[in-house]
Write an enzyme that holds these catalytic residues in place. Structure first.
Site, PDB file in Angstrom:
ATOM      1  N   HIS A 139      -6.104   3.626  37.853  1.00 30.28           N
ATOM      2  CA  HIS A 139      -7.110   2.603  37.563  1.00 30.28           C
ATOM      3  C   HIS A 139      -8.440   3.026  38.177  1.00 30.28           C
ATOM      4  CE1 HIS A 139      -8.002  -1.644  36.554  1.00 30.28           C
ATOM      5  NE2 HIS A 139      -8.768  -1.642  37.618  1.00 30.28           N
TER       6      HIS A 139
ATOM      7  N   ASP B  64     -19.192 -12.322  41.660  1.00 26.31           N
ATOM      8  CA  ASP B  64     -17.872 -12.050  42.233  1.00 26.31           C
ATOM      9  C   ASP B  64     -18.033 -11.689  43.709  1.00 26.31           C
ATOM     10  OD1 ASP B  64     -15.308 -11.379  42.859  1.00 26.31           O
ATOM     11  OD2 ASP B  64     -15.109  -9.717  41.468  1.00 26.31           O
TER      12      ASP B  64
HETATM   13 MG   LIG Z   1     -15.179  -8.162  39.907  1.00 24.15          MG
END
Ligand SMILES: [Mg+2]
Length: 378
Positions: free
Chosen positions: A22, A248
């Site tokens: 990833h 975020d």
């Molecule tokens: Mg994020």
């Protein structure tokens, strides 16, 4: 009646392989590490909690720091205490241990699991009750190439697995990143849509320049394009009203949530139980968002079914989860340390309804993935 107390607390580290490497903005990973916490009560009930982070690049914590913080500093504060006085225990932890929200969230998760098991109710009942019993899941495309991402998205849509996606950016120069995301969005147009997450790696000028193009190609949202501290920049992008801006990294705690709401620096909050310091704080952040007209998105720190179950209990209990979730952790890991993994079907993930978190540890898998000590390796 004898008072129930916290009798024993243990931690161990697990390293679980993932299906495909990833690519984050900063690192590429092939396995995911977890801190498994067990809190045993004097009545024999055992609560489990899972600590995990995308990586130490994300906010400075790691599974190893969580283990030290819990073993050395939190455990002595919790032993012999009454687990039903959850808020008091959290206050003690906050007063005596600064920061370390991921570690604190792991403790709260284990306590809520224990209390749910003790009262014979799912954790969402302890949080006030559900709004929905399943929530949509967005898959993160991170194969490393636009062609790979387009192919992966089309396959996931045609198999009925996922319908919406996120691209990870930040590995390349911002301009190249933006072009790549647009190419992916064009490549899947008519099939699905994407949100973009550069993990704070872009700059104001580049991001501003691409906003019209993102709007034209139908990008769902732009998540944390700018560094976490650049609230003014996020406010500028939000004011453009082109593509919804999601915060975020910038919105970790309830205090961040208040500041971003005041400064109109986001249209969406990405909630995460670990960065917030727990499930109760996550609900508070959703409340601040609700009052400010901000939508919520169910973010992930790439949890196994343990942490994902915890996320589900809270996300499904808040009213303004307008953008669904990205709770794809269990589908991304090659294995799961529980006997009854969370259920994902047709782009939705179901909220467990058994007592506590609603997941049961698999002892064989824990033994397989437990990180060996140096002594054991010898
Ligand atoms: Mg994020």
């Amino acid at each position: 009646m004898n008072k129930i107390t916290i009798k024993n607390i243990t931690t161990e580290l697990l390293d679980i392989p993932i299906k495909r490497p990833h690519q984050f903005s900063a690192v590429k990973v092939a396995a995911k590490s977890f801190l498994l916490l067990r809190i045993e009560l004097s009545n024999g009930v055992v609560g489990i909690g899972e600590g995990t982070t995308p990586g130490i690049f994300w906010n400075g914590e790691s599974v190893e720091t969580m283990q030290v913080v819990i073993d050395q500093y939190a455990t002595p504060l919790l032993l012999e205490e009454d687990p039903t006085q959850l808020e008091l225990l959290l206050q003690v932890l906050n007063r005596q241990i600064r920061g370390n929200e991921f570690a604190k969230a792991t403790i709260e998760m284990a306590l809520l699991d224990a209390l749910g098991k003790m009262y014979d109710v799912p954790v969402h009942q302890l949080l006030g009750g559900l709004k929905q019993d399943k929530i949509p899941v967005r898959w993160a495309l991170a194969s490393g190439t636009p062609e790979g991402d387009i192919e992966e998205a089309k396959k996931a849509v045609s198999s009925g697995q996922y319908a919406t996606f996120k691209t990870k950016s930040g590995k390349e120069a911002p301009d190249d990143d933006a072009k790549r995301s647009i190419r992916i969005a064009e490549g899947i147009k008519g099939h699905a849509t994407i949100g973009i997450d550069p993990n704070g790696s872009w700059d104001r000028m580049t991001t501003t320049k691409w906003m019209d193009a993102f709007y034209e190609v139908g990008i769902d949202f732009l998540e944390q394009p700018l560094p976490p501290h650049d609230i003014e920049g996020l406010a500028h992008l939000s004011a453009m009203k082109k593509v919804p801006i999601m915060a975020d990294e910038s919105v970790a705690t309830i205090y961040d949530a208040m500041r971003i709401a005041k400064e109109k620096a986001a249209d969406i909050f990405s909630l995460k139980i670990h960065k917030a310091g727990g499930l109760k704080n996550t609900m508070k952040m959703a409340g601040i968002a609700e009052a400010a007209g901000i939508s919520c998105f169910g973010g992930t720190s790439l949890e196994s079914s343990i942490g994902t179950a915890a996320c589900l209990h809270v996300y499904a209990s808040i009213p303004n989860l307008d953008y669904g979730s990205e709770l794809f952790g269990p589908g991304w890991l090659a294995d799961d340390p529980v006997k009854n993994p969370v259920i994902m079907k047709n782009g939705y993930i179901e909220v467990p309804d058994k007592p506590g978190l609603g997941v049961e540890l698999d002892a064989d898998k824990i033994a397989t993935y437990r990180r060996k000590t140096t002594e054991e390796v010898k």
